[in-house]
Motif scaffolding. Structure first.
Motif, PDB file in Angstrom:
ATOM      1  N   ASP A  68       0.674  -1.018  -0.019  1.00 52.50           N
ATOM      2  CA  ASP A  68       0.094  -0.005  -0.197  1.00 52.50           C
ATOM      3  C   ASP A  68       0.757   0.986  -0.320  1.00 52.50           C
ATOM      4  OD1 ASP A  68       0.657  -0.384   2.492  1.00 52.50           O
ATOM      5  OD2 ASP A  68      -1.017  -0.096   3.635  1.00 52.50           O
ATOM      6  N   VAL A  69       2.078   1.475   0.716  1.00 55.96           N
ATOM      7  CA  VAL A  69       2.908   2.523   0.537  1.00 55.96           C
ATOM      8  C   VAL A  69       4.334   1.686  -0.118  1.00 55.96           C
ATOM      9  CG1 VAL A  69       4.090   4.186   1.581  1.00 55.96           C
ATOM     10  CG2 VAL A  69       2.163   3.400   2.591  1.00 55.96           C
ATOM     11  N   ALA A  70       4.760   1.934  -1.095  1.00 56.63           N
ATOM     12  CA  ALA A  70       6.161   1.414  -1.555  1.00 56.63           C
ATOM     13  C   ALA A  70       6.890   2.450  -2.240  1.00 56.63           C
ATOM     14  CB  ALA A  70       5.759   0.390  -2.851  1.00 56.63           C
ATOM     15  N   PRO A  71       8.217   2.408  -2.057  1.00 56.73           N
ATOM     16  CA  PRO A  71       9.340   3.462  -2.413  1.00 56.73           C
ATOM     17  C   PRO A  71       9.105   3.710  -3.906  1.00 56.73           C
ATOM     18  CG  PRO A  71      10.466   1.685  -2.009  1.00 56.73           C
ATOM     19  CD  PRO A  71       9.080   1.146  -1.476  1.00 56.73           C
ATOM     20  N   GLU A  72       9.291   4.795  -4.591  1.00 60.87           N
ATOM     21  CA  GLU A  72       9.215   4.891  -6.072  1.00 60.87           C
ATOM     22  C   GLU A  72      10.738   5.595  -6.478  1.00 60.87           C
ATOM     23  OE1 GLU A  72       5.555   7.271  -6.881  1.00 60.87           O
ATOM     24  OE2 GLU A  72       4.606   5.980  -5.327  1.00 60.87           O
ATOM     25  N   THR A  73      11.318   6.257  -5.725  1.00 60.49           N
ATOM     26  CA  THR A  73      12.559   6.732  -6.195  1.00 60.49           C
ATOM     27  C   THR A  73      13.619   5.650  -6.127  1.00 60.49           C
ATOM     28  OG1 THR A  73      13.473   7.432  -3.979  1.00 60.49           O
ATOM     29  CG2 THR A  73      12.207   9.106  -5.346  1.00 60.49           C
ATOM     30  N   ALA A  74      14.736   5.909  -7.169  1.00 62.32           N
ATOM     31  CA  ALA A  74      15.831   4.754  -6.880  1.00 62.32           C
ATOM     32  C   ALA A  74      16.342   4.615  -5.779  1.00 62.32           C
ATOM     33  CB  ALA A  74      16.883   5.267  -8.235  1.00 62.32           C
ATOM     34  N   LEU A  75      16.887   5.751  -5.037  1.00 60.23           N
ATOM     35  CA  LEU A  75      17.520   5.900  -3.779  1.00 60.23           C
ATOM     36  C   LEU A  75      16.833   5.185  -2.721  1.00 60.23           C
ATOM     37  CD1 LEU A  75      19.726   6.607  -2.135  1.00 60.23           C
ATOM     38  CD2 LEU A  75      18.823   8.875  -1.777  1.00 60.23           C
ATOM     39  N   GLY A  76      15.268   5.413  -2.796  1.00 56.95           N
ATOM     40  CA  GLY A  76      14.534   4.794  -1.643  1.00 56.95           C
ATOM     41  C   GLY A  76      14.212   3.396  -1.731  1.00 56.95           C
ATOM     42  N   GLN A  77      14.372   2.998  -3.298  1.00 59.45           N
ATOM     43  CA  GLN A  77      14.221   1.487  -3.363  1.00 59.45           C
ATOM     44  C   GLN A  77      15.640   0.741  -3.116  1.00 59.45           C
ATOM     45  OE1 GLN A  77      12.954   1.207  -7.570  1.00 59.45           O
ATOM     46  NE2 GLN A  77      11.089   1.055  -6.905  1.00 59.45           N
ATOM     47  N   GLY A  78      16.591   1.468  -3.346  1.00 57.58           N
ATOM     48  CA  GLY A  78      17.748   0.905  -2.567  1.00 57.58           C
ATOM     49  C   GLY A  78      17.562   0.851  -1.140  1.00 57.58           C
ATOM     50  N   VAL A  79      17.253   1.629  -0.464  1.00 57.33           N
ATOM     51  CA  VAL A  79      17.138   1.639   1.073  1.00 57.33           C
ATOM     52  C   VAL A  79      16.114   0.618   1.515  1.00 57.33           C
ATOM     53  CG1 VAL A  79      16.500   2.941   3.385  1.00 57.33           C
ATOM     54  CG2 VAL A  79      17.674   4.081   1.470  1.00 57.33           C
ATOM     55  N   ALA A  80      15.183   0.450   0.672  1.00 60.57           N
ATOM     56  CA  ALA A  80      14.083  -0.590   0.979  1.00 60.57           C
ATOM     57  C   ALA A  80      14.673  -1.966   0.832  1.00 60.57           C
ATOM     58  CB  ALA A  80      13.059  -0.454   0.034  1.00 60.57           C
ATOM     59  N   ALA A  81      15.744  -2.101  -0.326  1.00 56.67           N
ATOM     60  CA  ALA A  81      16.225  -3.398  -0.375  1.00 56.67           C
ATOM     61  C   ALA A  81      17.249  -3.675   1.000  1.00 56.67           C
ATOM     62  CB  ALA A  81      17.132  -3.143  -1.498  1.00 56.67           C
ATOM     63  N   PHE A  82      17.811  -2.624   1.275  1.00 56.03           N
ATOM     64  CA  PHE A  82      18.673  -2.846   2.377  1.00 56.03           C
ATOM     65  C   PHE A  82      17.818  -3.218   3.691  1.00 56.03           C
ATOM     66  CE2 PHE A  82      20.360  -0.714   6.336  1.00 56.03           C
ATOM     67  CZ  PHE A  82      21.609  -1.523   6.352  1.00 56.03           C
ATOM     68  N   VAL A  83      16.897  -2.380   3.864  1.00 56.04           N
ATOM     69  CA  VAL A  83      15.821  -2.997   4.820  1.00 56.04           C
ATOM     70  C   VAL A  83      15.355  -4.296   4.901  1.00 56.04           C
ATOM     71  CG1 VAL A  83      13.430  -2.469   5.969  1.00 56.04           C
ATOM     72  CG2 VAL A  83      15.001  -0.407   5.100  1.00 56.04           C
ATOM     73  N   MET A  84      15.008  -4.829   3.708  1.00 56.54           N
ATOM     74  CA  MET A  84      14.654  -6.210   3.229  1.00 56.54           C
ATOM     75  C   MET A  84      15.449  -7.137   3.661  1.00 56.54           C
ATOM     76  SD  MET A  84      12.680  -5.522  -0.153  1.00 56.54           S
ATOM     77  CE  MET A  84      11.760  -4.218  -0.154  1.00 56.54           C
ATOM     78  N   ILE A  85      16.800  -7.099   3.296  1.00 56.89           N
ATOM     79  CA  ILE A  85      17.859  -7.966   3.619  1.00 56.89           C
ATOM     80  C   ILE A  85      18.157  -8.016   5.101  1.00 56.89           C
ATOM     81  CG2 ILE A  85      20.353  -8.531   3.153  1.00 56.89           C
ATOM     82  CD1 ILE A  85      20.077  -7.740   0.566  1.00 56.89           C
ATOM     83  N   ILE A  86      18.185  -6.772   5.966  1.00 60.51           N
ATOM     84  CA  ILE A  86      18.403  -6.625   7.243  1.00 60.51           C
ATOM     85  C   ILE A  86      17.450  -7.517   7.940  1.00 60.51           C
ATOM     86  CG2 ILE A  86      18.089  -5.160   9.465  1.00 60.51           C
ATOM     87  CD1 ILE A  86      20.678  -4.750   7.981  1.00 60.51           C
ATOM     88  N   GLY A  87      15.840  -7.535   7.557  1.00 60.40           N
ATOM     89  CA  GLY A  87      14.769  -7.953   8.211  1.00 60.40           C
ATOM     90  C   GLY A  87      14.834  -9.599   7.712  1.00 60.40           C
ATOM     91  N   TYR A  88      15.478  -9.805   6.748  1.00 56.13           N
ATOM     92  CA  TYR A  88      15.431 -11.270   6.165  1.00 56.13           C
ATOM     93  C   TYR A  88      16.600 -12.062   7.273  1.00 56.13           C
ATOM     94  CZ  TYR A  88      15.856 -15.140   2.784  1.00 56.13           C
ATOM     95  OH  TYR A  88      15.845 -16.516   2.278  1.00 56.13           O
ATOM     96  N   GLY A  89      17.576 -11.321   7.473  1.00 60.18           N
ATOM     97  CA  GLY A  89      18.922 -11.946   8.194  1.00 60.18           C
ATOM     98  C   GLY A  89      18.321 -11.754   9.715  1.00 60.18           C
ATOM     99  N   ILE A  90      17.831 -10.800  10.519  1.00 58.29           N
ATOM    100  CA  ILE A  90      17.636 -10.725  11.929  1.00 58.29           C
ATOM    101  C   ILE A  90      16.399 -11.632  12.352  1.00 58.29           C
ATOM    102  CG2 ILE A  90      18.775  -8.427  12.036  1.00 58.29           C
ATOM    103  CD1 ILE A  90      16.014  -7.047  12.306  1.00 58.29           C
ATOM    104  N   ILE A  91      15.683 -12.120  11.405  1.00 60.75           N
ATOM    105  CA  ILE A  91      14.690 -12.949  11.891  1.00 60.75           C
ATOM    106  C   ILE A  91      15.305 -14.162  12.578  1.00 60.75           C
ATOM    107  CG2 ILE A  91      14.633 -14.586   9.767  1.00 60.75           C
ATOM    108  CD1 ILE A  91      11.311 -13.902  11.357  1.00 60.75           C
ATOM    109  N   ALA A  92      16.448 -14.423  12.115  1.00 58.56           N
ATOM    110  CA  ALA A  92      17.321 -15.696  12.636  1.00 58.56           C
ATOM    111  C   ALA A  92      17.605 -15.398  14.324  1.00 58.56           C
ATOM    112  CB  ALA A  92      18.882 -15.542  12.085  1.00 58.56           C
ATOM    113  N   VAL A  93      17.547 -14.060  14.697  1.00 58.66           N
ATOM    114  CA  VAL A  93      17.912 -13.759  16.003  1.00 58.66           C
ATOM    115  C   VAL A  93      16.839 -14.379  16.941  1.00 58.66           C
ATOM    116  CG1 VAL A  93      18.353 -12.009  17.759  1.00 58.66           C
ATOM    117  CG2 VAL A  93      19.307 -11.832  15.554  1.00 58.66           C
ATOM    118  N   PRO A  94      15.584 -14.060  17.009  1.00 52.85           N
ATOM    119  CA  PRO A  94      14.456 -14.536  17.887  1.00 52.85           C
ATOM    120  C   PRO A  94      14.278 -16.076  17.715  1.00 52.85           C
ATOM    121  CG  PRO A  94      13.267 -13.245  16.143  1.00 52.85           C
ATOM    122  CD  PRO A  94      14.832 -13.234  16.027  1.00 52.85           C
ATOM    123  N   THR A  95      14.496 -16.461  16.734  1.00 54.68           N
ATOM    124  CA  THR A  95      14.569 -17.876  16.246  1.00 54.68           C
ATOM    125  C   THR A  95      15.660 -18.680  17.118  1.00 54.68           C
ATOM    126  OG1 THR A  95      13.630 -17.517  14.048  1.00 54.68           O
ATOM    127  CG2 THR A  95      14.561 -19.810  14.372  1.00 54.68           C
ATOM    128  N   GLY A  96      16.824 -18.028  17.017  1.00 53.53           N
ATOM    129  CA  GLY A  96      18.091 -18.677  17.717  1.00 53.53           C
ATOM    130  C   GLY A  96      18.015 -18.689  19.282  1.00 53.53           C
TER     131      GLY A  96
END
Lengths: 281, 281, 281, 281
Positions: free
Chosen positions: A208-236
């Motif tokens: 419903d809200v998604a980044p449209e600028t190139a820089l915004g999509q870059g930061v979004a990509a960073f947020v996603m990879i962070i989120g994908y990685g740190i899910i490991a912490v509570p699981t661990g």
């Protein structure tokens, strides 16, 4: 009590005790059946509340839903009164978690009787929905949740620290995205941007809200990879805790034959008498 | 049997036994090839069913798909008859899971012959789709799934408790969102709101229903963080179970050289003769 | 070789050996610097390919991107020739994974010279994009991935069984949804419905296809909870494998002081001489 | 210092020491209260910054938000000066992470005074948002994060290798999708396609860019299943690390009664004196 007939009093106590056993324990066949019937009634009553909220169903079956509602309210009222009667400490039961849940599951229906005007429509809707909390009544019939709850409690401090870190992270990431994308791309305020950051970090991703600028999509990509990685912490954390809890339970296995304790973790047979050790549940 | 020629009967039994070996075992090269050919045919037949459902492909290749369909049905019919013939207990096979699957993979094509009218269109479509269940025929050719299934079964009770907790949670969270957002923002009924809660808690996040009020987005953020956190619970349960299962398998490793059992968990070499221990598979 | 000057030949071999060391090893400071420079160049060249695909950037900086492209192609061509020259077995290198990658990273640019016409536009685009595979050249400079790869390989059979089960599951669930929702709600064919089932089960949830009927949303909710739960299975497999691999590495720790092997798993100090044991990396 | 009154100097030092204790330690009740009040003020000030970014709220409560902003800036300025005063090494504190954060949380408000013109609007907005970084001030009050940070640091190399692999993967998958779907289906450039690959692989799935061709949806399905599977890798790494860290902490448990060390991993009671061992926190 001295003046009354002791035999009758004893009999009465006996009845009270029998009802208490029926409600609170579930050892023999009859008591288990009682539990299953109650769970079935609770699930049914929650479905009635749900059905009532669907306009098409309410329009067609209003009378039947109304009747069913009062049937369940009556039933749960009787259950509540019996529980009050048999409980050893009435006040403590009333103030306990399940005491409040039991009361909440009948009160809204009674209150709605005294709110006949259209001006209370909003409140009525809230009361109707509140009855869904009946689903919590079921929790008292499940005794398996112990290991899970113990593992959760043991790791609760670490999980709180983790959630706190996630909140800090999304606050900063959301603010940065508010600066980059700005109100013209849907990031109208910092709270909304933080909401976006949570939607993205937890990998929910409504769109419903998604980044449209190139820089915004870059930061979004960073947020996603962070989120994908740190899910490991509570699981661990939880996994380590459950593994430990399982192992401790195992280490204290007592040989049913010779009584030898503290077996090796890997032991499947008693080290003293060679008897097959009970499996960990 | 006494009256018949014992040699012929033995020969017949021998043939039956040979076919049985071919179908049920997969030890030598020829038997493995038979398995691979069958898996290939099953995958192909499922693809034919899938292709048939695509309007553009059905329009162009209807004749070929029809021919292929009858080719596979014929093949699986022969396979079914052979299986009936060689099975030691025909009735037990027919009522077994794979017996039903084998029947289901041929029956719909035959039934569709007797439903020529346009009035059975809906049923015909259902029958056509049912043939996809052929994919289950493959499962009997895979023997590796044992450890996984054992780990799943061992933790099934805990997983049921977990799923039950999730269902309770989404019922309550969905009802609260129904109150907050209301029908004007797409949360038209409690069941729909519960559907939204499941979509959000499991981090699927379609975005077909999304909160629009500030309070609703706040609750949604809470639901997401909860969902992000509690995924750790089933993971922890299954991981602990698999780790335990692997370790138990390891602890019972027997030295191939001297026969010594119950080695230390960390042992890579036999404690008695120094032989390299087999690795855990 | 007998006829030639042995000293010169030896010197030549020495040079070859030195280059080989420079390219294949990374022990001393100079060799590490060489690695870092190459990784930097690879990343830069991949970025040039990416920038070229953005219409706005290509329009403005076409000349510079063209020049850079030939600069990198020249560089990687020289690298390829050197590698051919120093490799002990030229043919084996050419057919190896990294030999093919090295060739692929220069070939497209040369081929594009011979395809000047507009009629090859589509092919040209493919060739341009192919150069992105240069990113794979980096993989040979990273030696840390060993433990990960070993854990992945050890659990590969279980993971294949898991993926196979997921594929079977989405085939059946997708077919059922095709029956329930039908072409009128976006589930136009079984393959598309299977695609939806994968999008939902893996909790990606685009929302481009979403169930609209009540029954369809109910099945979708079921698919989501299943997907949310079975993510635990691959996680459990890999975790158990990594934990085991870490522990085995630990159990084989040798005391650097006295040489004692096979310490207790929990040992932080050597059991024989009390020396601090090296930590597991 | 020789010329001044030693008693007064001592007293002054004493005061400095007391303030230092108050700020940096949190052992007794009074010091803990100080921490909680400060955390509360930080959270409140971050909320003021957030509220200011919501147009509707800013329009109505501008004066109050302005006053609160200066109140918090004044407070944090006083805190900063006190910290400068009591720190043993002023310069080191100023250059430390929290020294920079403390300065950043007050500087933007002061700078905004000197930027009155409308031409600096963009910069002003950035300064306003920067104040959100105050949330980082909270981190110094939480001492529980140690085990988590240690586990993260121990597995940082493996996690970097994992992230590097994911980046390589999405680069290649994104490029392939750019070729398959092309600009006409929203994959306008390789960077955008790589962005799509990240959105899909991490199971976020916005749906703002989604494949439309059959082949593209097939590749997307492959990306999803890969993403669904490899989430297991970071989880496995961190879990193994946390399990190991927990176990090491346990193995070094010292019996509080007899002082015996290095107990068995499964030990719940001291092996020498039978005393109950402290539980692992």
């Amino acid at each position: 009590m001295a003046g009354s007939d002791p035999t009758q009093s004893e009999e009465k106590l006996d009845l009270k005790e029998k009802i208490r056993r029926l409600i609170f324990h579930s050892d023999n066949h009859g008591e288990k059946l009682f539990d299953i019937v109650l769970i079935f009634l609770i699930v049914l009553s929650v479905h009635v509340v749900m059905m009532e909220s669907v306009p098409a169903i309410r329009a067609r079956h209003e009378a039947m839903l109304y009747a069913l509602e009062w049937f369940f309210t009556g039933l749960f009222t009787i259950e509540y009164i019996i529980r009050l009667y048999v409980s050893l400490n009435t006040l403590r039961y009333m103030r306990s978690f399940f005491g409040v849940v039991d009361l909440l599951s009948i009160l809204p229906t009674y209150i709605s009787l005294f709110l006949p005007g259209a001006q209370y429509l909003m409140l009525l809707r809230a009361l109707r929905v509140l009855r869904v909390f009946r689903v919590l009544k079921m929790a008292q019939y499940i005794g398996e949740a112990n290991l899970l709850i113990r593992a959760m409690r043991a790791s609760s401090r670490k999980i709180i620290v983790f959630i706190f870190s996630v909140v800090t992270l999304v606050t900063i990431l959301g603010s940065i995205m508010y600066l980059i994308e700005g109100p013209e791309h849907g990031f109208t305020s910092i709270p909304k941007s933080v909401y976006w950051a949570i939607v993205t970090l937890t990998t929910v991703g409504y769109g419903d809200v998604a980044p449209e600028t190139a820089l915004g999509q870059g930061v979004a990509a960073f947020v996603m990879i962070i989120g994908y990685g740190i899910i490991a912490v509570p699981t661990g954390i939880v996994t380590a805790e459950i593994t430990l809890a399982s192992r401790e339970a195992r280490a204290q296995v007592t040989c049913s034959d010779c009584g030898a304790k503290s077996h090796d973790l890997s032991a499947s047979y008693c080290a003293r008498c060679g008897n097959r050790l009970g499996v960990l549940k």
